[in-house]
Design a protein around this motif. Structure first.
Motif, PDB file in Angstrom:
ATOM      1  N   HIS A 153       0.821  -1.213   0.000  1.00 11.65           N
ATOM      2  CA  HIS A 153       0.000   0.000   0.000  1.00 11.65           C
ATOM      3  C   HIS A 153       0.856   1.265   0.000  1.00 11.65           C
ATOM      4  O   HIS A 153       0.455   2.297   0.522  1.00 11.65           O
ATOM      5  CB  HIS A 153      -1.008  -0.041   1.153  1.00 11.65           C
ATOM      6  N   HIS A 170     -11.549   3.491  -1.896  1.00 10.01           N
ATOM      7  CA  HIS A 170     -10.567   3.222  -0.834  1.00 10.01           C
ATOM      8  C   HIS A 170      -9.530   2.233  -1.357  1.00 10.01           C
ATOM      9  O   HIS A 170      -9.845   1.077  -1.590  1.00 10.01           O
ATOM     10  CB  HIS A 170     -11.254   2.645   0.401  1.00 10.01           C
ATOM     11  N   ALA A 226      -6.362   2.197   0.144  1.00  9.68           N
ATOM     12  CA  ALA A 226      -5.244   2.319   1.075  1.00  9.68           C
ATOM     13  C   ALA A 226      -5.329   1.337   2.240  1.00  9.68           C
ATOM     14  O   ALA A 226      -6.302   0.612   2.395  1.00  9.68           O
ATOM     15  CB  ALA A 226      -5.224   3.749   1.623  1.00  9.68           C
ATOM     16  N   ALA A 227      -4.286   1.344   3.063  1.00 11.50           N
ATOM     17  CA  ALA A 227      -4.314   0.641   4.340  1.00 11.50           C
ATOM     18  C   ALA A 227      -5.217   1.424   5.293  1.00 11.50           C
ATOM     19  O   ALA A 227      -5.393   2.642   5.153  1.00 11.50           O
ATOM     20  CB  ALA A 227      -2.905   0.540   4.903  1.00 11.50           C
ATOM     21  N   THR A 280     -11.804  -8.281  -0.444  1.00  8.14           N
ATOM     22  CA  THR A 280     -10.699  -8.593   0.478  1.00  8.14           C
ATOM     23  C   THR A 280     -10.914  -7.872   1.818  1.00  8.14           C
ATOM     24  O   THR A 280     -10.110  -8.026   2.750  1.00  8.14           O
ATOM     25  CB  THR A 280      -9.339  -8.185  -0.135  1.00  8.14           C
ATOM     26  N   ASP A 338      -4.390  -4.541  11.478  1.00  7.85           N
ATOM     27  CA  ASP A 338      -5.044  -4.114  10.235  1.00  7.85           C
ATOM     28  C   ASP A 338      -4.783  -5.184   9.185  1.00  7.85           C
ATOM     29  O   ASP A 338      -3.643  -5.375   8.776  1.00  7.85           O
ATOM     30  CB  ASP A 338      -4.436  -2.780   9.789  1.00  7.85           C
ATOM     31  N   ALA A 398      -6.521  -7.712   5.750  1.00 12.22           N
ATOM     32  CA  ALA A 398      -7.574  -8.153   4.854  1.00 12.22           C
ATOM     33  C   ALA A 398      -8.238  -9.376   5.479  1.00 12.22           C
ATOM     34  O   ALA A 398      -7.606 -10.110   6.241  1.00 12.22           O
ATOM     35  CB  ALA A 398      -6.963  -8.523   3.499  1.00 12.22           C
ATOM     36  N   ALA A 420      -3.793  -9.578   1.314  1.00 11.53           N
ATOM     37  CA  ALA A 420      -4.345  -8.508   0.481  1.00 11.53           C
ATOM     38  C   ALA A 420      -4.084  -8.848  -0.994  1.00 11.53           C
ATOM     39  O   ALA A 420      -3.114  -9.536  -1.323  1.00 11.53           O
ATOM     40  CB  ALA A 420      -3.684  -7.182   0.849  1.00 11.53           C
ATOM     41  N   ARG A 480       4.870 -11.189  19.549  1.00 12.68           N
ATOM     42  CA  ARG A 480       4.960  -9.749  19.337  1.00 12.68           C
ATOM     43  C   ARG A 480       3.556  -9.179  19.154  1.00 12.68           C
ATOM     44  O   ARG A 480       2.618  -9.901  18.798  1.00 12.68           O
ATOM     45  CB  ARG A 480       5.833  -9.430  18.130  1.00 12.68           C
ATOM     46  N   SER A 506       1.663  -4.552  14.587  1.00  9.56           N
ATOM     47  CA  SER A 506       2.171  -3.202  14.299  1.00  9.56           C
ATOM     48  C   SER A 506       3.579  -2.958  14.839  1.00  9.56           C
ATOM     49  O   SER A 506       4.193  -1.941  14.498  1.00  9.56           O
ATOM     50  CB  SER A 506       1.235  -2.066  14.762  1.00  9.56           C
ATOM     51  N   ARG A 543       6.258  -4.492  13.979  1.00  5.96           N
ATOM     52  CA  ARG A 543       7.144  -4.488  12.797  1.00  5.96           C
ATOM     53  C   ARG A 543       7.047  -3.122  12.106  1.00  5.96           C
ATOM     54  O   ARG A 543       8.047  -2.521  11.718  1.00  5.96           O
ATOM     55  CB  ARG A 543       6.725  -5.599  11.817  1.00  5.96           C
ATOM     56  N   ARG A 544       5.806  -2.620  11.994  1.00  3.12           N
ATOM     57  CA  ARG A 544       5.594  -1.319  11.341  1.00  3.12           C
ATOM     58  C   ARG A 544       6.278  -0.192  12.112  1.00  3.12           C
ATOM     59  O   ARG A 544       6.906   0.685  11.526  1.00  3.12           O
ATOM     60  CB  ARG A 544       4.089  -1.048  11.299  1.00  3.12           C
TER      61      ARG A 544
HETATM   62  P1  NDP Z   1      -0.812  -8.777   6.932  1.00  8.54           P
HETATM   63  O1  NDP Z   1      -1.250 -10.182   6.945  1.00  8.54           O
HETATM   64  O2  NDP Z   1       0.488  -8.459   6.318  1.00  8.54           O
HETATM   65  O3  NDP Z   1      -0.730  -8.144   8.412  1.00  8.54           O
HETATM   66  C1  NDP Z   1      -1.844  -7.998   9.160  1.00  8.54           C
HETATM   67  C2  NDP Z   1      -1.655  -7.465  10.554  1.00  8.54           C
HETATM   68  O4  NDP Z   1      -1.127  -8.513  11.351  1.00  8.54           O
HETATM   69  C3  NDP Z   1      -0.727  -6.279  10.727  1.00  8.54           C
HETATM   70  O5  NDP Z   1      -1.281  -5.439  11.713  1.00  8.54           O
HETATM   71  C4  NDP Z   1       0.565  -6.957  11.176  1.00  8.54           C
HETATM   72  O6  NDP Z   1       1.419  -6.110  11.940  1.00  8.54           O
HETATM   73  C5  NDP Z   1       0.048  -8.068  12.020  1.00  8.54           C
HETATM   74  N1  NDP Z   1       0.969  -9.187  12.113  1.00  8.54           N
HETATM   75  C6  NDP Z   1       1.594  -9.837  11.098  1.00  8.54           C
HETATM   76  N2  NDP Z   1       2.377 -10.830  11.585  1.00  8.54           N
HETATM   77  C7  NDP Z   1       2.225 -10.809  12.936  1.00  8.54           C
HETATM   78  C8  NDP Z   1       2.759 -11.582  13.996  1.00  8.54           C
HETATM   79  N3  NDP Z   1       3.606 -12.577  13.762  1.00  8.54           N
HETATM   80  N4  NDP Z   1       2.408 -11.275  15.260  1.00  8.54           N
HETATM   81  C9  NDP Z   1       1.544 -10.256  15.501  1.00  8.54           C
HETATM   82  N5  NDP Z   1       1.005  -9.492  14.544  1.00  8.54           N
HETATM   83  C10 NDP Z   1       1.333  -9.761  13.270  1.00  8.54           C
HETATM   84  O7  NDP Z   1      -1.986  -7.886   6.253  1.00  8.54           O
HETATM   85  P2  NDP Z   1      -2.830  -8.101   4.933  1.00  8.54           P
HETATM   86  O8  NDP Z   1      -1.980  -8.534   3.790  1.00  8.54           O
HETATM   87  O9  NDP Z   1      -4.030  -8.911   5.237  1.00  8.54           O
HETATM   88  O10 NDP Z   1      -3.293  -6.570   4.666  1.00  8.54           O
HETATM   89  C11 NDP Z   1      -2.326  -5.586   4.363  1.00  8.54           C
HETATM   90  C12 NDP Z   1      -2.972  -4.242   4.219  1.00  8.54           C
HETATM   91  O11 NDP Z   1      -3.871  -4.230   3.132  1.00  8.54           O
HETATM   92  C13 NDP Z   1      -3.769  -3.738   5.419  1.00  8.54           C
HETATM   93  O12 NDP Z   1      -3.196  -2.520   5.806  1.00  8.54           O
HETATM   94  C14 NDP Z   1      -5.178  -3.527   4.883  1.00  8.54           C
HETATM   95  O13 NDP Z   1      -5.849  -2.384   5.401  1.00  8.54           O
HETATM   96  C15 NDP Z   1      -4.904  -3.324   3.401  1.00  8.54           C
HETATM   97  N6  NDP Z   1      -6.084  -3.642   2.596  1.00  8.54           N
HETATM   98  C16 NDP Z   1      -6.852  -2.619   2.127  1.00  8.54           C
HETATM   99  C17 NDP Z   1      -7.980  -2.882   1.393  1.00  8.54           C
HETATM  100  C18 NDP Z   1      -8.864  -1.779   0.920  1.00  8.54           C
HETATM  101  O14 NDP Z   1      -9.885  -2.045   0.302  1.00  8.54           O
HETATM  102  N7  NDP Z   1      -8.559  -0.537   1.187  1.00  8.54           N
HETATM  103  C19 NDP Z   1      -8.364  -4.256   1.041  1.00  8.54           C
HETATM  104  C20 NDP Z   1      -7.491  -5.249   1.622  1.00  8.54           C
HETATM  105  C21 NDP Z   1      -6.382  -4.955   2.362  1.00  8.54           C
HETATM  106  P3  NDP Z   1       2.791  -5.545  11.248  1.00  8.54           P
HETATM  107  O15 NDP Z   1       2.309  -4.568  10.205  1.00  8.54           O
HETATM  108  O16 NDP Z   1       3.548  -4.913  12.350  1.00  8.54           O
HETATM  109  O17 NDP Z   1       3.498  -6.724  10.647  1.00  8.54           O
END
Ligand code: NDP
Ligand code: PYC
Length: 340
Positions: free
Chosen positions: A46, A119, A121-122, A159, A177, A179, A184, A303, A306, A308-309
């Motif tokens: 994103h 929309h 975005a994240a 998604t 956050d 999907a 995604a 962990r 977020s 990692r973010r």
């Molecule tokens: P991910 O599966 O990459 O990550 C999802 C969340 O899980 C994040 O908050 C992440 O934190 C957390 N996470 C990942 N691994 C761990 C772990 N081992 N322990 C704890 N927490 C963990 O996300 P998706 O691929 O499903 O989605 C990515 C983005 O796509 C999102 O921001 C979403 O809003 C966006 N999206 C937007 C859409 C739209 O229509 N606008 C549609 C679909 C998705 P961290 O980031 O710190 O790794």
């Protein structure tokens, strides 16, 4: 080879790209902020990668780059309604945010319905905007039919991302956050471009067979996370952020758009809740109790979402955002091209 830009430089470059493409300052600025934040936080699906889709959607006339969102005067009490007027959701969110915060403080909880928005975005930037005011928050939106319901084999649900945040005094908020599909769609597209295979369980092809080929997955259907559980949550999002707020569901959004190559228009729902208001009169400080829970999670070696973010953010703010040669070249190309 990678090079770096500061977050501000990147935001300005993205703003210039969108302004050159004919977008007004409200739209261009809000989009540049979320895209730069995506790169800053290491969310490649994103970040800069989304610029091309925004420009294509604009050029196809499926989103209005000159839209000026309006706060609907009729919606009172705990419901805040913003009409994005065919523009992107991010500027509409920015417009409604102060009223949402005010109403959540007044009533203990409030909801913002954004209609007629695109929309791409994240969702976490919106969640963090609310946790910064000491509010817990939930955000969700449909997308377009790309995901098979559990037990089915054809694209129907979106998604549909779901994001949640809890404010933590003196610390980064607890935010997740994701999907409601296993990943995604952007993650599949990025793997297609990189010539990579997909992990098992992400998607099925057009005949309903499991596939690890990104092309076949994009032509087939994605799968929900957690089987029937993700399927039900995605359906809930269709109901609350589509049907309930009088906007398009994912199948309707795809029908209106006619393609999966552009960003879809639909609605979005954001809830803001005051932990103090809900906990009033009950034993214990909700923030202290939340900290105890987070500490217990971490004590097991897990962990928090977020983290990692936030680590990527700290790195980017100290050292700049690392961009590949391709990403840097794409930025230059988009800046030269405008919409032509
Ligand atoms: P991910 O599966 O990459 O990550 C999802 C969340 O899980 C994040 O908050 C992440 O934190 C957390 N996470 C990942 N691994 C761990 C772990 N081992 N322990 C704890 N927490 C963990 O996300 P998706 O691929 O499903 O989605 C990515 C983005 O796509 C999102 O921001 C979403 O809003 C966006 N999206 C937007 C859409 C739209 O229509 N606008 C549609 C679909 C998705 P961290 O980031 O710190 O790794
Ligand atoms: O990555 O699935 C996705 C997505 C759809 C709309 C915005 N992001």
């Amino acid at each position: 080879m990678t090079s770096t830009m500061t977050v501000d430089e990147l935001e300005r470059a993205v703003t210039r790209i969108f302004r050159r493409a004919g977008m007004n300052e409200i739209q261009a600025g809000a989009l540049a902020r979320v895209i730069a934040a995506g790169e800053r936080d290491g969310c490649k699906s994103h970040g800069i990668y989304r610029i091309e889709g925004v420009l294509r959607t604009l050029k196809a006339g499926k989103v209005r780059g000159d839209a000026e969102p309006t706060l609907e005067p009729g919606a009172a009490g705990a419901i805040v309604r913003v009409n994005a007027r065919g523009g992107f959701s991010n500027p509409a969110f920015e417009l409604g945010l102060p009223t949402l915060v005010e109403r959540a403080r007044e009533h203990g909880l409030a909801a913002m319905a954004i209609n007629d928005c695109t929309h791409f975005a994240a969702l976490w930037p919106e969640i963090e905007a609310l946790t910064a005011h000491g509010l817990a928050a939930l955000a969700m939106c449909p997308s377009y039919a790309a995901v098979a319901p559990a037990g089915g084999a054809k694209p129907l649900l979106g998604t549909n991302p779901l994001a949640f945040g809890w404010p933590r005094p003196g610390a980064d908020p607890y935010v997740f956050d994701f999907a409601t599909s296993v990943a995604a769609r952007g993650e599949i597209e990025l793997r297609r471009r990189a010539g990579q295979r997909l992990p098992e369980g992400w998607a099925i092809d057009a005949e309903g067979n499991p596939t690890d080929d990104p092309e076949a997955a994009l032509a087939g259907a994605m799968l929900t996370f957690g089987g029937h559980k993700g399927s039900a949550i995605a359906t809930m999002i269709e109901l609350l952020a589509g049907v309930m707020i009088g906007d398009l569901t994912s199948p309707e959004a795809l029908e209106a758009l006619g393609t999966t190559t552009l960003a879809p228009a639909h609605g979005e729902l954001i809830l803001a809740l005051s932990p103090e208001a809900f906990a009033a009169g009950r034993p214990g400080d909700p923030f202290a109790r939340a900290e105890a829970l987070f500490a217990a999670i971490k004590a097991q070696g897990a962990r928090l979402p977020s983290e990692r973010r936030y680590a990527a953010r700290a790195r980017a703010l100290a050292e700049g955002v690392a961009l590949s040669a391709d990403e840097r070249a794409a930025l230059g190309r988009f800046e030269e091209l405008g919409l032509d």
